[in-house]
Scaffold this motif. Structure first.
Motif: not given
Length: 117
Positions: A109-113, A115-116
């Motif tokens: 989840e942290n990686d996706r945040r 990346a955005v």
């Protein structure tokens, strides 16, 4: 678009207050029926009654240093996160939540945040 929500069973947003004993103290929790249903589903995955799940969440939140002043909001967010994690495929069907590696999910989840951003 709104008909999907407006035409839903009105019983979903009716509120129900339940008295729960946590550490010998009786407390009342008022939630919409929709959230009571989701909490029952979450607890059921790990063989817990809804009251047992709520007590466990209360203790773990306190151990993590969270302020329990708005505990009902915390429970609503738990329900929302549970449903979102199911939708994203992070929670495999039927697997008890206690057996899922929370660290891995939180890291993704942290990686996706990041990346955005």
């Amino acid at each position: 678009m709104c008909r999907l929500f407006i035409a839903a069973d009105p019983a979903l947003w009716d509120s129900t207050t339940r008295s729960i004993r946590i550490d010998g103290m009786v407390t009342s929790i008022r939630l919409e029926n929709f959230f009571w249903t989701v909490l029952a589903e979450i607890g059921g995955r790990d063989g817990l009654a809804t009251t047992q799940l709520i007590t466990k969440l209360y203790h773990e939140a306190n151990e993590a240093g969270h302020d329990s002043g708005n505990f009902t909001s915390f429970l609503r967010v738990c329900c929302g996160r549970y449903l979102a994690l199911q939708l994203s495929g992070e929670l495999p069907d039927g697997l008890p939540i206690a057996k899922i590696d929370a660290g891995d999910i939180l890291e993704r989840e942290n990686d996706r945040r990041k990346a955005v951003a």
